[in-house]
Write an enzyme that holds these catalytic residues in place. Structure first.
Site, PDB file in Angstrom:
ATOM      1  N   HIS A  87       0.830  -1.217   0.000  1.00  0.00           N
ATOM      2  CA  HIS A  87       0.000   0.000   0.000  1.00  0.00           C
ATOM      3  C   HIS A  87       0.865   1.268   0.000  1.00  0.00           C
ATOM      4  CE1 HIS A  87      -3.256  -2.773   1.167  1.00  0.00           C
ATOM      5  NE2 HIS A  87      -2.338  -3.295   1.972  1.00  0.00           N
ATOM      6  N   SER A 140      14.435  21.358 -16.285  1.00  0.00           N
ATOM      7  CA  SER A 140      13.235  22.130 -16.568  1.00  0.00           C
ATOM      8  C   SER A 140      13.655  23.461 -17.168  1.00  0.00           C
ATOM      9  CB  SER A 140      12.468  22.357 -15.268  1.00  0.00           C
ATOM     10  OG  SER A 140      11.652  23.501 -15.388  1.00  0.00           O
ATOM     11  N   LYS A 154      15.458  21.470 -11.057  1.00  0.00           N
ATOM     12  CA  LYS A 154      14.839  20.191 -11.403  1.00  0.00           C
ATOM     13  C   LYS A 154      15.722  19.264 -12.221  1.00  0.00           C
ATOM     14  CE  LYS A 154      10.871  19.304 -11.488  1.00  0.00           C
ATOM     15  NZ  LYS A 154       9.466  19.459 -11.634  1.00  0.00           N
ATOM     16  N   GLU A 170       9.633   7.919 -17.118  1.00  0.00           N
ATOM     17  CA  GLU A 170       8.284   8.468 -17.346  1.00  0.00           C
ATOM     18  C   GLU A 170       7.779   8.103 -18.733  1.00  0.00           C
ATOM     19  OE1 GLU A 170       8.520  12.320 -14.355  1.00  0.00           O
ATOM     20  OE2 GLU A 170       8.490  12.664 -16.495  1.00  0.00           O
ATOM     21  N   LYS A 189      -0.516  -4.148 -39.475  1.00  0.00           N
ATOM     22  CA  LYS A 189       0.920  -3.875 -39.535  1.00  0.00           C
ATOM     23  C   LYS A 189       1.392  -2.704 -38.685  1.00  0.00           C
ATOM     24  CE  LYS A 189       0.917  -6.110 -43.832  1.00  0.00           C
ATOM     25  NZ  LYS A 189      -0.542  -6.297 -43.611  1.00  0.00           N
TER      26      LYS A 189
HETATM   27  N1  ARG Z   1      -1.423  -5.299 -48.476  1.00  0.00           N
HETATM   28  C1  ARG Z   1      -2.257  -6.408 -48.174  1.00  0.00           C
HETATM   29  C2  ARG Z   1      -2.233  -6.686 -46.671  1.00  0.00           C
HETATM   30  O1  ARG Z   1      -1.404  -6.185 -46.010  1.00  0.00           O
HETATM   31  C3  ARG Z   1      -1.787  -7.631 -48.886  1.00  0.00           C
HETATM   32  C4  ARG Z   1      -2.856  -8.625 -49.165  1.00  0.00           C
HETATM   33  C5  ARG Z   1      -3.835  -8.067 -50.133  1.00  0.00           C
HETATM   34  N2  ARG Z   1      -4.776  -9.032 -50.532  1.00  0.00           N
HETATM   35  C6  ARG Z   1      -5.910  -8.685 -51.160  1.00  0.00           C
HETATM   36  N3  ARG Z   1      -6.706  -9.635 -51.487  1.00  0.00           N
HETATM   37  N4  ARG Z   1      -6.181  -7.438 -51.400  1.00  0.00           N
HETATM   38  O2  ARG Z   1      -3.064  -7.391 -46.118  1.00  0.00           O
END
Ligand code: ARG
Length: 463
Positions: free
Chosen positions: A160, A281, A287, A294, A329
């Site tokens: 705590h 700072s 500081k 952080e 991605k």
């Molecule tokens: N750039 C697409 C992805 O990252 C690749 C696959 C695309 N496939 C499709 N049927 N349009 O998923």
């Protein structure tokens, strides 16, 4: 980026894709970092097509030569990426065809971008996981090095955020060694599921060519093939697992950061973080701000956010591939980038930490940290634990009123609370006595910390 026409799939369309749509749907700005893996996958696919007699050996040779040249161009930064060519796959394939003609057009036989992209991401993630595990081990080594210097250093342990019982600083640090040990194991386990080959699934149903999936898997170092084509092109659970494991590492480091921030604040004054990890700072000259911890704490939110993004991305997709998956991605890449740099900077930062043992010691003696030790002492003299708890609570109140520690009370004063108390009580009321008494595996005794360090070093040495 340069401009390219026509689209690889444009035959069935009556009008070109709108400019805005092109920009909206293109992924080349971020998926170009998969290029090396895309080429690796294409090379293995081409070799298999050749070995199975689906394309000629002359075509295989031409494809290999062309792709290797393209790889060099990409690595040297001379490759021109085109937004019109949508993604990394079409950019490379178009370039290959420009270079080697029809052989280039045969590369995509028995393959789809759907199984291609899933393969690329898995290859990239496998390499990333290996990098992550190596960096976790480096950070664990930095933790063990610091813990070794402080196997005997007493500090207050907290519950705590109130002083609870004395611990050694080495023991406290090794708690993070354990967390990171589990983190590394999680990545190693996720790697088994990442390391499966989607190629051969083609768009979703498999392909009518006499392909050799096991051969490609072996060629690319995969442990085996994805056993259902629909699953192979559509699920990103392996990316979600990676991100979940990353979010846990960040969460552990965020807690560690919170402690470094507290300990380095003048109120605690337990540690000093090297200047190169801090900033001043612009208005307050006194500081020294712990920016790195952080930011680690802040970036944890970002990685946790990526985990939510990926889970949400997946949740309503019908089988099989949907363009939604292109959105996997950026969160995945940013998770990896954030995690890798955080692990690296953390190992460095721990190497530059100075510890103020006297401040830690003073804090440990201020909060009645040895109260439990006094209770345990009375229990060993025959008093039931609940009674001992009450006796000690009274003694603590008395010491608090006097403004001193339990160890500062005289024997006569202590005996007013229980006649069972004798001279040997001062052995347990000291920090050293308290620490040394917790001498079992997992306990804070300096001897145990040294044993834990030996175990940790041998675990790390085994990698
Ligand atoms: N750039 C697409 C992805 O990252 C690749 C696959 C695309 N496939 C499709 N049927 N349009 O998923």
């Amino acid at each position: 980026m340069k401009s390219e026409k026509p689209k690889t799939w444009s035959g069935r369309f009556n009008e070109p894709v709108a400019e805005l749509v092109k920009r909206y749907t293109a992924s080349v700005s971020f998926d170009q970092r998969l290029a090396e893996f895309d080429i690796q996958g294409s090379l293995a696919h081409a070799r298999m097509l050749g070995a199975q007699g689906i394309i000629s050996q002359a075509d295989v040779k031409a494809i290999e030569g062309g792709l290797n040249d393209i790889l060099q161009d990409i690595q040297s930064g001379t490759f021109e990426w085109s937004l019109d060519l949508e993604d990394v796959h079409l950019n490379i394939e178009k370039r290959l065809t420009d270079k080697i003609g029809d052989a280039g057009k045969r590369l995509h036989t028995g393959r789809s971008r759907n199984d291609q992209v899933a393969t690329d991401v898995r290859l990239w993630l496998r390499a990333t996981v290996d990098d992550v595990i190596a960096r976790i081990h480096k950070l664990q080594t930095a933790i063990v090095d610091l813990a070794e210097q402080h196997a005997d250093t007493a500090m207050p342990g907290f519950t705590h955020l109130q002083v609870a019982q004395p611990v050694t600083f080495g023991h406290h640090l090794l708690a993070y060694f354990e967390m990171l040990q589990r983190d590394a194991a999680r990545f190693a386990d996720a790697r088994k599921r990442i390391n499966r080959l989607p190629l051969g699934a083609a768009a979703l149903a498999g392909t009518s060519y006499p392909i050799d999936r096991e051969g490609v898997a072996k060629d690319l170092g995969f442990d085996g093939v994805c056993e259902n084509s629909l699953d192979a092109v559509s699920d990103r659970d392996f990316a979600i697992e990676f991100t979940a494991a990353a979010a846990l590492v960040m969460t552990h480091l965020s807690r560690f950061s919170e402690e470094l921030i507290l300990w380095s604040s003048p109120r605690f004054g337990f540690i000093d973080i090297a200047d190169r990890f801090c900033t001043g700072s612009s208005i307050m000259p006194q500081k020294k701000n712990p920016d790195v911890p952080e930011l680690v704490r802040g970036k944890t939110g970002r990685v946790t956010g990526h985990l939510m993004a990926l889970l949400t991305l997946m949740k309503s997709q019908p089988l099989a591939y949907n363009k939604d998956n292109q959105e996997d991605k950026e969160p995945l890449f940013d998770t990896a980038d954030t995690l890798l740099v955080t692990l690296e900077i953390y190992a460095d930062m721990l190497g530059g930490i100075q510890v103020d043992k006297a401040a830690m010691r003073a804090a440990a003696t201020e909060g009645f940290a040895t109260a439990t030790d006094l209770a345990d002492y009375l229990v060993k003299k025959g008093m039931p634990f609940r009674d001992a708890h009450e006796v000690v609570a009274l003694a603590v109140r008395h010491a608090a009123d006097k403004g001193c520690d339990l160890a500062d009370l005289s024997l006569t004063e202590l005996q007013k609370f229980s006649p069972d108390i004798s001279d040997d009580v001062f052995g347990v009321l000291t920090l050293e006595g308290s620490l040394a008494s917790r001498n079992h595996i997992g306990g804070t005794a300096p001897d145990q910390v040294r044993q834990a360090i030996r175990r940790a070093r041998s675990t790390l040495g085994a990698h």
